[in-house]
Design a protein around this motif. Structure first.
Motif, short mmCIF file in Angstrom:
data_model
loop_
_atom_site.label_atom_id
_atom_site.label_comp_id
_atom_site.label_asym_id
_atom_site.label_seq_id
_atom_site.Cartn_x
_atom_site.Cartn_y
_atom_site.Cartn_z
N LYS A 79 0.83 -1.19 0.01
CA LYS A 79 0.06 0.04 -0.09
C LYS A 79 0.80 1.42 -0.09
CE LYS A 79 -0.97 0.41 4.98
NZ LYS A 79 -1.90 0.30 5.98
N ASP A 111 14.30 -3.78 12.53
CA ASP A 111 15.65 -3.60 11.67
C ASP A 111 16.82 -4.80 12.00
OD1 ASP A 111 14.63 -1.50 10.65
OD2 ASP A 111 15.80 0.13 11.84
N ASN A 154 12.16 -12.48 11.94
CA ASN A 154 12.76 -13.69 11.91
C ASN A 154 11.55 -14.77 11.56
OD1 ASN A 154 14.75 -15.65 11.56
ND2 ASN A 154 14.42 -16.29 13.89
N GLY A 205 3.51 -14.75 8.44
CA GLY A 205 4.17 -13.37 9.19
C GLY A 205 2.96 -13.12 10.29
N GLY A 261 0.68 -7.76 7.61
CA GLY A 261 0.91 -7.36 8.99
C GLY A 261 -0.21 -7.54 10.16
#
Ligand SMILES: Cc1cc2nc3c(=O)[nH]c(=O)nc-3n(C[C@H](O)[C@H](O)[C@H](O)COP(=O)(O)OP(=O)(O)OC[C@H]3O[C@@H](n4cnc5c(N)ncnc54)[C@H](O)[C@@H]3O)c2cc1C
Length: 420
Positions: free
Chosen positions: A43, A54, A311, A296, A172
């Protein structure tokens, strides 16, 4: 292959991935590399978002080795974290030592997530079956005869419909895919939130990435070369009270845990410089339904404890590609194959979330409630100081995770050049 229709666009692909985060990009890359026609929808217009995870774990670096791209990746600017420690009041303790991991890289790489995602996008675009559509937001699922047959999305070019044999939700923790699919979410609860900020680094600063616990306050300062990426842990929902006390009082709190930062906290000009991460720990009861799979964070939001969210997301992506590339190449994927991905990845997710919930209850919660200085180290931390070999256990859990995955999908480019 996608086909353009300027009025209201419809494209077809074997697999449609929703979300260009670590899970979506790695899965898209591996499937396209295996010759599957893939479209990844993201998006945002770029990968540039601050305060994302990070960390590039040894397991991810090992995957890059297996893909033959590790050397090139390591030439990009990054820092290498070989140990993790903590400062609990006046005790400095070592917690994890990555130097004995059975991997080519015995460290956690620190690299802005957009650098990592740009790198994966670069590698994936070499494969003609990889299609990345930025600024394309999925708004709904396309459901036909009870089966997910693709998605509806909007982009600056107008409405878009993607028809796909398989849709993968990699969008997500606030996944619209899992919501629209009606997949049940099990909320495991999290007693904390995290405030993220960036403070410049001075050469005289301590040179170690440390979790700092002092008088009920917890700050993790990650050395990012020119600056510290700081995570300040607060009780769940406590941000309003902090805002009420004011920015000056907040800076005093931070300085009381990390006095060396005091002068430079003036860099925090207003609350826009302090970003809230609302911590959630949850997972789906079923990760799939006919024509759809979630991986995820969309399948399992993780706590930042241990920094393992990326990970797990990448490991899910590899497992999904390993299990689904073959069936996708032949045609449709059965529901049983989709359930196989969950069976493969649910155990590592449960174990990792189990540790995180335990850490919330036994360490983080009590540490925030008891503002008294520590008189003695908690027993597990004491053991890690007496027997350094034990530091390999947290290193394995954080660095490799439970049930590390390996790339089993073929590289069609290499096969073609060998045949040529
Ligand atoms: C502030 C912060 C710090 C963190 N620190 C760490 C850390 O140090 N180490 C670690 O391992 N983990 C960390 N995490 C967790 C980690 O970032 C996640 O676990 C990981 O990124 C999950 O990857 P993902 O690909 O599943 O989801 P995400 O990274 O969330 O990616 C989802 C992608 O989908 C896109 N998207 C969402 N909705 C749509 C839609 N409707 N249409 C199209 N695209 C959409 C989003 O823009 C995003 O790019 C942190 C998380 C946060 C928020």
């Amino acid at each position: 292959m996608p086909q353009d229709n300027p009025a209201s666009e419809t494209i077809t692909a074997r697999c449609c991935l929703v979300g260009g985060g670590p899970a979506g990009m790695v899965c898209g890359f591996l499937l396209a590399r295996a010759g599957i026609d893939v479209v990844v929808l993201e998006k945002h217009s770029d990968f540039l978002r601050d305060f994302r995870g990070d960390t590039i774990h040894p397991s991810t670096l090992e995957l890059m080795y297996e893909l033959g791209i590790l050397g090139e990746f390591l030439r990009r600017p990054h820092q290498e974290l070989t140990q993790i420690g903590a400062q609990a009041d006046d005790f400095t303790v070592a917690i994890a030592d990555f130097s004995h991991l059975p991997t080519h890289c015995k460290f956690v790489g620190l690299m802005p997530q957009w650098e990592f995602l740009n790198f994966i996008a670069e590698k994936a675009k070499v494969y003609p079956r990889f299609h990345l559509r930025m600024e394309t937001e999925v708004t709904d699922l396309l459901i036909e005869n009870g089966k997910v047959a693709g998605i509806h999305a909007k982009s600056p070019r107008g409405a878009l419909e993607v028809r796909a044999d398989l849709t993968i939700g990699a969008d997500g923790r606030r996944s619209i895919v899992r919501e629209k699919a009606g997949l049940e979410v099990l909320d495991l609860g999290a007693p904390i939130d995290v405030l993220w900020m960036r403070v410049s680094r001075d050469p005289s600063d301590p040179n170690q990435t440390l979790g700092r616990f002092r008088a009920g306050k917890i700050l993790v300062a990650i050395d990012r070369g020119e600056y510290w990426q700081c995570a300040y842990v607060i009780p769940k929902g406590g941000v309003d009270a902090i805002h009420k006390r004011g920015l000056a009082s907040f800076k005093d709190e931070i300085a009381s845990v990390a006095p060396f930062l005091r002068e430079r906290l003036s860099e925090l000009k207003d609350w826009n410089d302090v970003k809230l991460l609302s911590v959630a720990v949850d997972r789906l009861r079923q990760w799939s339904r006919s024509g759809l799979l979630c991986i995820g964070d969309s399948a399992h939001a993780m706590s930042p404890i241990g920094g393992v969210g990326i990970n797990l997301a990448i490991q899910d992506a590899v497992a999904a590609a390993n299990i689904l590339a073959g069936p996708l190449a032949k045609g449709a994927v059965t529901d049983e194959r989709l359930r196989e991905v969950q069976r493969r990845r649910e155990f590592p997710t449960r174990v990792t979330q189990g540790f995180q919930v335990f850490a919330h209850k036994r360490f983080i919660g009590p540490a925030m409630r008891h503002a008294r200085p520590l008189i003695r180290l908690p027993f597990p931390l004491k053991l890690l100081q007496i027997f350094p070999i034990l530091r390999r256990i947290p290193a394995r859990l954080v660095g490799l995770g439970v049930r590390p995955e390996h790339v089993r999908t073929p590289d069609t480019k290499q096969q073609t050049s060998r045949q040529g």
